[in-house]
Design a protein around this motif. Sequence first.
Motif, short mmCIF file in Angstrom:
data_model
loop_
_atom_site.label_atom_id
_atom_site.label_comp_id
_atom_site.label_asym_id
_atom_site.label_seq_id
_atom_site.Cartn_x
_atom_site.Cartn_y
_atom_site.Cartn_z
N UNK A 1 -38.40 -1.40 72.30
CA UNK A 1 -37.22 -0.52 72.37
C UNK A 1 -36.19 -0.92 71.32
N UNK A 2 -36.01 -2.21 71.13
CA UNK A 2 -35.08 -2.69 70.11
C UNK A 2 -35.52 -2.26 68.72
N UNK A 3 -36.81 -2.33 68.46
CA UNK A 3 -37.32 -1.95 67.14
C UNK A 3 -37.15 -0.46 66.89
N UNK A 4 -37.24 0.34 67.94
CA UNK A 4 -37.00 1.78 67.78
C UNK A 4 -35.55 2.04 67.35
N UNK A 5 -34.62 1.34 67.98
CA UNK A 5 -33.21 1.49 67.61
C UNK A 5 -33.00 1.08 66.15
N UNK A 6 -33.61 -0.02 65.75
CA UNK A 6 -33.47 -0.49 64.38
C UNK A 6 -34.02 0.52 63.38
N UNK A 7 -35.13 1.16 63.75
CA UNK A 7 -35.74 2.15 62.85
C UNK A 7 -34.83 3.37 62.68
N UNK A 8 -34.24 3.83 63.77
CA UNK A 8 -33.34 4.97 63.69
C UNK A 8 -32.08 4.60 62.92
N UNK A 9 -31.56 3.40 63.17
CA UNK A 9 -30.37 2.94 62.46
C UNK A 9 -30.63 2.90 60.95
N UNK A 10 -31.81 2.46 60.56
CA UNK A 10 -32.15 2.38 59.14
C UNK A 10 -32.15 3.77 58.50
N UNK A 11 -32.68 4.75 59.23
CA UNK A 11 -32.69 6.12 58.71
C UNK A 11 -31.27 6.67 58.57
N UNK A 12 -30.36 6.13 59.37
CA UNK A 12 -28.96 6.55 59.30
C UNK A 12 -28.15 5.73 58.30
#
Length: 302
Positions: free
Chosen positions: A242-253
């Motif tokens: 779940x943490x890695x999913x947040x990090x991936x979305x944050x990177x796209x932003x």
Amino acid sequence: MTLRKNRVLLIGSGGIGTIAALNLETGGLAEVTSVLRSNYKVVRSKGFTIRSCQHGDIESWRPTESLDAIPSRYDAQGRPFDFIVCCTKNIPDIIPTLCDIIAPAVTPGHTAIVLIQNGLNIERPFSHQFQNNVIVSGISRIDAHELAPGIIEHKQNDVLHIGAFNNPSLHFKVQEMAAKRFVEIYGMGGKTTCLYKPDVNFDRWSKLVYNASFNPICALTHLNTGELQRTGRAVDTLVIPAMKEVMAVAKKEGHELPERIIDDTIKSNPIHDNITPSMQIDLEKVKSSLNAESSPNLTAGL
């Protein structure tokens, strides 16, 4: 010569809000007016009972003033509120909105609005409605809860990150000064760590690594952070993905979070501290309330 204290209106005096009010009053640079709801009668008659890892045990504590409704913007001496601190949960689709609730107390061009709340883009309705006011981001890392009306338990050190949301209608220096002033008055008592963090969006994505993982997973599994870490491979199979999913979305932003944030977030919830996230506490309160409401009916039917 006595310095004029900052007038602070605080909305949402649960665990986090009460400790915030206590920190502000302890520093001696602020006088806090807290707007209370369900705990108003208890606090008015008995004050808060606080068990704090940083402030110790305190009985019958009260801020400068406790109210059950939003006051007008000026006091008897004609002084406006310098800061309005919002510690409620951010639920934007509830009517009236928080913007509408605080509006009578906001002095245009003067009052800085501090949002000690989680979430992204939470400043937008405030920036739209209060275009000439500084909107300040507050990211709180603390374990503090209201166990019962007026009973506050504070188990983990208070760390508060403060920075100004960008308001294109105002000069950067004006926004920076307001944020830094709040850091000063909040941290003056020496019982907390309050830091100026100007990159508020990066900070909010960083906090979301915790909020979008431990918070819902603990609520769904009915396990606190310590229990979750002691349960099989729950951290490896649920929390870290779940943490890695947040990090991936944050990177796209456009916000690339460091890999170490996963370990840092887990370590900030020591396994033996058994920290119960706010979402899990809210769920347990709802269940207790439903059980209390259903008990008389069950008894009547027997």
